[in-house]
Design a protein around this motif. Structure first.
Motif, PDB file in Angstrom:
ATOM      1  N   UNK A 190      10.502  26.664  33.809  1.00 40.49           N
ATOM      2  CA  UNK A 190      10.449  26.532  32.352  1.00 40.49           C
ATOM      3  C   UNK A 190       9.441  25.471  31.942  1.00 40.49           C
ATOM      4  N   UNK A 191       9.391  24.360  32.692  1.00 43.95           N
ATOM      5  CA  UNK A 191       8.395  23.332  32.400  1.00 43.95           C
ATOM      6  C   UNK A 191       6.987  23.909  32.446  1.00 43.95           C
ATOM      7  N   UNK A 192       6.753  24.795  33.405  1.00 47.45           N
ATOM      8  CA  UNK A 192       5.404  25.345  33.589  1.00 47.45           C
ATOM      9  C   UNK A 192       5.060  26.324  32.472  1.00 47.45           C
ATOM     10  N   UNK A 193       5.930  27.321  32.262  1.00 47.99           N
ATOM     11  CA  UNK A 193       5.522  28.336  31.285  1.00 47.99           C
ATOM     12  C   UNK A 193       5.551  27.800  29.862  1.00 47.99           C
ATOM     13  N   UNK A 194       6.452  26.863  29.564  1.00 49.90           N
ATOM     14  CA  UNK A 194       6.463  26.325  28.203  1.00 49.90           C
ATOM     15  C   UNK A 194       5.195  25.528  27.915  1.00 49.90           C
ATOM     16  N   UNK A 195       4.689  24.783  28.897  1.00 46.69           N
ATOM     17  CA  UNK A 195       3.458  24.038  28.667  1.00 46.69           C
ATOM     18  C   UNK A 195       2.290  24.980  28.385  1.00 46.69           C
ATOM     19  N   UNK A 227      11.310  31.280  20.498  1.00 50.50           N
ATOM     20  CA  UNK A 227      11.761  30.057  21.166  1.00 50.50           C
ATOM     21  C   UNK A 227      12.532  29.175  20.188  1.00 50.50           C
ATOM     22  N   UNK A 228      12.213  29.336  18.912  1.00 51.33           N
ATOM     23  CA  UNK A 228      12.771  28.468  17.875  1.00 51.33           C
ATOM     24  C   UNK A 228      11.783  27.371  17.569  1.00 51.33           C
ATOM     25  N   UNK A 229      11.283  27.323  16.332  1.00 52.40           N
ATOM     26  CA  UNK A 229      10.202  26.385  16.026  1.00 52.40           C
ATOM     27  C   UNK A 229      10.618  24.932  16.195  1.00 52.40           C
ATOM     28  N   UNK A 230      11.869  24.623  15.913  1.00 54.13           N
ATOM     29  CA  UNK A 230      12.309  23.245  16.096  1.00 54.13           C
ATOM     30  C   UNK A 230      12.258  22.860  17.571  1.00 54.13           C
ATOM     31  N   UNK A 231      12.780  23.734  18.427  1.00 52.90           N
ATOM     32  CA  UNK A 231      12.736  23.480  19.871  1.00 52.90           C
ATOM     33  C   UNK A 231      11.291  23.399  20.352  1.00 52.90           C
ATOM     34  N   UNK A 260       9.382  20.192  22.070  1.00 56.70           N
ATOM     35  CA  UNK A 260       8.766  20.266  23.396  1.00 56.70           C
ATOM     36  C   UNK A 260       7.303  19.820  23.335  1.00 56.70           C
ATOM     37  N   UNK A 261       6.612  20.198  22.292  1.00 56.61           N
ATOM     38  CA  UNK A 261       5.229  19.745  22.136  1.00 56.61           C
ATOM     39  C   UNK A 261       5.172  18.217  22.067  1.00 56.61           C
ATOM     40  N   UNK A 262       6.113  17.632  21.361  1.00 54.08           N
ATOM     41  CA  UNK A 262       6.138  16.165  21.285  1.00 54.08           C
ATOM     42  C   UNK A 262       6.331  15.553  22.671  1.00 54.08           C
ATOM     43  N   UNK A 303       1.044  21.986  10.849  1.00 52.37           N
ATOM     44  CA  UNK A 303       1.700  23.187  10.323  1.00 52.37           C
ATOM     45  C   UNK A 303       3.070  23.401  10.957  1.00 52.37           C
ATOM     46  N   UNK A 304       3.253  22.935  12.211  1.00 51.82           N
ATOM     47  CA  UNK A 304       4.565  23.050  12.857  1.00 51.82           C
ATOM     48  C   UNK A 304       5.619  22.300  12.042  1.00 51.82           C
ATOM     49  N   UNK A 305       5.317  21.042  11.719  1.00 51.41           N
ATOM     50  CA  UNK A 305       6.285  20.214  11.007  1.00 51.41           C
ATOM     51  C   UNK A 305       6.570  20.772   9.616  1.00 51.41           C
ATOM     52  N   UNK A 306       5.532  21.316   8.981  1.00 51.31           N
ATOM     53  CA  UNK A 306       5.719  21.893   7.652  1.00 51.31           C
ATOM     54  C   UNK A 306       6.662  23.095   7.701  1.00 51.31           C
ATOM     55  N   UNK A 307       6.473  23.943   8.707  1.00 56.96           N
ATOM     56  CA  UNK A 307       7.326  25.119   8.829  1.00 56.96           C
ATOM     57  C   UNK A 307       8.758  24.727   9.156  1.00 56.96           C
ATOM     58  N   UNK A 308       8.924  23.805  10.094  1.00 55.78           N
ATOM     59  CA  UNK A 308      10.266  23.361  10.473  1.00 55.78           C
ATOM     60  C   UNK A 308      10.967  22.724   9.279  1.00 55.78           C
ATOM     61  N   UNK A 309      10.240  21.892   8.537  1.00 54.80           N
ATOM     62  CA  UNK A 309      10.815  21.202   7.377  1.00 54.80           C
ATOM     63  C   UNK A 309      11.322  22.192   6.336  1.00 54.80           C
ATOM     64  N   UNK A 310      10.592  23.293   6.145  1.00 54.08           N
ATOM     65  CA  UNK A 310      10.957  24.272   5.115  1.00 54.08           C
ATOM     66  C   UNK A 310      11.857  25.384   5.639  1.00 54.08           C
ATOM     67  N   UNK A 311      12.246  25.287   6.912  1.00 58.13           N
ATOM     68  CA  UNK A 311      13.100  26.327   7.485  1.00 58.13           C
ATOM     69  C   UNK A 311      12.391  27.646   7.678  1.00 58.13           C
ATOM     70  N   UNK A 312      11.060  27.607   7.783  1.00 56.18           N
ATOM     71  CA  UNK A 312      10.265  28.822   7.951  1.00 56.18           C
ATOM     72  C   UNK A 312       9.838  28.988   9.406  1.00 56.18           C
TER      73      UNK A 312
END
Length: 697
Positions: free
Chosen positions: A602-607, A655-659, A663-665, A680-689
């Protein structure tokens, strides 16, 4: 209404207004004609299902009606549900209930099948008591391409009619069969020698005259008689799908097995449960997304009102496999090609290669000799630039530098009228090429992928200041040759190469963290890619790679598969191993004081996956890509991204944008240029999009 007029409308009807009846009830003597009237393909909306339910009741209650003919208006009998309206359970009356209503009708029902009969349309046809089909018509169950299985009792009726083997071939392949094939299988009672509707009416008259009544398909058992062969086919198919990425094939086989083991009603219930199970899987969601995405990505947005010119003649500059693949794609779609080269001898070779391909196609029965000769007649190979003076689009398919391409197109432009579109297959250098043109407003990029004849997507680079007519003309040309045009702002790398290179950069970091090339490749093949990233880079050649690890291996003389050494050592027996390269990399890590880390799959493919999704997010944020689907489609069709994953942006959604953003962090410190998340990630997560929500803008 007369018989002729009523039946003509089943294949020639015009689109109905929304307020017109969804099913038109007509009488032809003792025969009731129930005509699905939502052309061109009569999708099974709730409105149409309810209208058909009501019309069946009306016809059955009419004492003067002795038989019913079910037919369709427009191009097809019925192609099922609109792909973007698929539900796990359809609203009442459900397709399953409607098919049961047809099957239990006390008067014989004949389905008249023309055009395409697919998905829910096949369910209606099988529920009918008899079937008359046109020779050129098609019948099939393509639900497997969405990671689903059919509903409406299809998995129970098909094996009852034709046995387990043929039923599973239809259900697991998703490929339709023609009228003659369907008749040979035993799916239809008569092949129409004239208009299908007329033939169905005549068939109904003969039924009435002979006193034959209903013949429910659920009560038939021809396909169930040889139990031993039936179960042998089930076992063989289970072995074939072992390790399948989606669960639909296994559930289809379970349902076909149920047809011989359970009462019909119980088998239908199992089918419904299995469909709901498949519908909820991430793989089915991704496959449905992939289908919708191709349609969305192919739209030309922002050029409304532009009238495209028709490309009847293509001027193609270049030689070799790439150029010849484009030439054949055009010839295959009735476009004349004028092939410009700088060597008469090479052009002779090119013509012979195209002729050989077409001759082989004739020998294999893929085309007629007349078709081959017509295509070859439409190919003109020349060294004279002035022969391009009358073409509609000139495409630079050379492999030269940007400077050479700019000089070439500027030279060609001198011979062209002002309405001829100019294009290049390059994925960069658009500004430099345009500035050398007298009319840069007609210049676009058409970035094909190798092999150019087979790959179904083209990146249409929209240059600054381009004339909308030129853009629309190029877009229409790509669609005409059977490919998906994805429009993107003309910036170096466009979409595909930028996103892929981000994944390769992640691989570079993983190798320095201690992951072996073979391990990374195995993980990504397990994720669904046909080949792992290290395999792909070796095949292309490490000298073309920008990563630090690849360049270090090149300095060690390991340039890729062509020289027998890269990430792998390639052996004469076809084998390979990464022992030597891993020893080199382990020594490199020791010298740099980099500790080997324990990395899970999972560490490999997620990266890797998130590096590509983050590159896509940056393209969206900068406006270089208009919608996430554009990125997904290009990566699936051009770079082999697993279709059941839906592309990198859909993969991030699933995967779920929050997750994903968390992981990117976690990865950012290891390589901020790769994994520092676009805002754009944070904007989408913040707005539930999610990224899918951006496709609707």
């Amino acid at each position: 209404m007369s018989e002729t007029k009523a039946v003509e409308q089943d294949q020639m009807g015009q689109p109905s207004a929304a307020h017109d009846p969804a099913v038109v009830f007509e009488r032809n003597g003792e025969i009731a004609l129930l005509r699905l009237s939502r052309p061109p393909v009569n999708l099974l909306t709730q409105e149409l299902r309810q209208a058909l339910w009501d019309s069946l009741a009306e016809a059955e209650a009419d004492r003067e009606v002795k038989a019913l003919v079910l037919l369709g208006t427009g191009a097809s009998f019925c192609t099922g549900f609109a792909p973007d309206a698929l539900l796990a359970q359809d609203a009442a009356p459900s397709l399953t209930a409607l098919c049961d209503r047809i099957s239990s009708c006390t008067k014989p029902i004949i389905a008249s099948l023309h055009g395409s009969t697919l998905e829910g349309g096949l369910a209606l046809a099988l529920a009918a008591h008899y079937r008359v089909m046109g020779r050129a018509a098609r019948l099939g169950a393509p639900e497997i391409t969405f990671g689903l299985l059919p509903t409406g009792g299809v998995t129970q009726l098909l094996p009852r009619l034709i046995g387990a083997g043929p039923a599973l071939e239809l259900l697991l392949s998703g490929r339709p069969v023609s009228g003659p094939q369907a008749a040979k299988l035993g799916l239809v009672d008569e092949l129409a020698q004239k208009r299908t509707g007329e033939a169905a009416v005549e068939f109904a008259k003969r039924l009435i005259a002979s006193g034959q009544g209903p013949r429910p398909s659920r009560d038939r058992s021809e396909g169930l008689r040889d139990g031993a062969s039936y179960f042998k086919e089930i076992a063989a198919r289970r072995e074939e799908i072992r390790g399948a990425r989606i669960i639909a094939p296994a559930r289809i086989i379970d349902c076909v097995e149920a047809a011989v083991m359970l009462p019909f009603e119980a088998g239908v219930r199992r089918e419904m449960v299995a469909r709901e199970e498949c519908f909820a899987t991430e793989e089915s969601k991704a496959l449905r997304h992939a289908f919708f995405s191709e349609r969305r990505a192919a739209r030309l947005i922002g050029a409304e009102g532009a009238v495209p010119g028709e490309v009847k003649t293509l001027g193609l500059v270049g030689s070799g496999n790439f150029a010849l693949g484009i030439a054949m794609a055009a010839l295959d779609h009735d476009i004349e090609v004028r092939l410009l080269g700088n060597s008469a001898d090479q052009l002779v070779i090119d013509e012979q290669r195209i002729k050989s391909v077409y001759t082989r196609a004739v020998q294999q029965g893929q085309m007629t000799s007349e078709q081959r000769d017509a295509r070859l007649k439409s190919l003109i190979a020349t060294t004279q630039i002035n022969t391009l003076a009358e073409v509609d689009l000139v495409l630079d398919a050379t492999s030269g530098s940007i400077e050479a391409r700019a000089r070439l197109l500027a030279r060609v432009e001198e011979f062209l009228p002002e309405n001829t579109v100019l294009a290049t297959v390059a994925d960069r250098g658009f500004v430099q090429i345009a500035q050398d043109l007298a009319h840069p407003e007609r210049f676009v990029g058409l970035h094909f992928f190798a092999p150019s004849q087979a790959m179904r997507v083209v990146e249409l680079a929209r240059c600054e200041g381009v004339n909308l007519t030129a853009l629309a003309t190029a877009h229409g040309f790509v669609r005409r040759i059977g490919k998906v045009p994805v429009t993107v702002r003309a910036r170096d790398g466009l979409i595909a190469n930028v996103v892929q290179e981000a994944g390769w950069s992640a691989v570079d970091v993983l190798l320095l963290m201690g992951a072996r090339p073979a391990r990374i490749d195995a993980v990504m093949r397990g994720y669904g890619f046909a080949a792992g990233p290290c395999e792909v880079m070796d095949a292309i050649g490490l000298t073309y790679m920008s990563g630090a690890v690849a360049q270090f291996l090149v300095s060690e003389g390991r340039k890729g598969k062509a020289v027998g050494q890269g990430f792998y050592d390639y052996h004469e027996d076809g084998g390979r191993d990464d022992t030597t390269s891993e020893a080199i990399l382990a020594d490199l890590r020791r010298q740099g004081g980099v500790p080997d880390l324990r990395l899970s799959d999972q560490d490999i493919y997620e990266r890797i996956v998130l590096a590509e999704a983050n590159a896509g997010a940056r393209l969206l944020q900068s406006g270089r890509a208009a919608h996430p689907v554009d990125i997904d489609v290009v990566m699936m069709l051009a770079k082999g991204y697993p279709r059941y994953r839906g592309g990198p942006m859909k993969a991030a959604d699933l995967m779920g944008l929050l997750h994903a953003e968390m992981r990117l962090r976690n990865f950012t410190d290891q390589a901020p240029d790769i994994w520092e998340s676009a805002t754009i990630w944070r904007e989408l997560v913040k707005n539930g999009d999610n990224f899918e929500s951006l496709n609707l803008i």
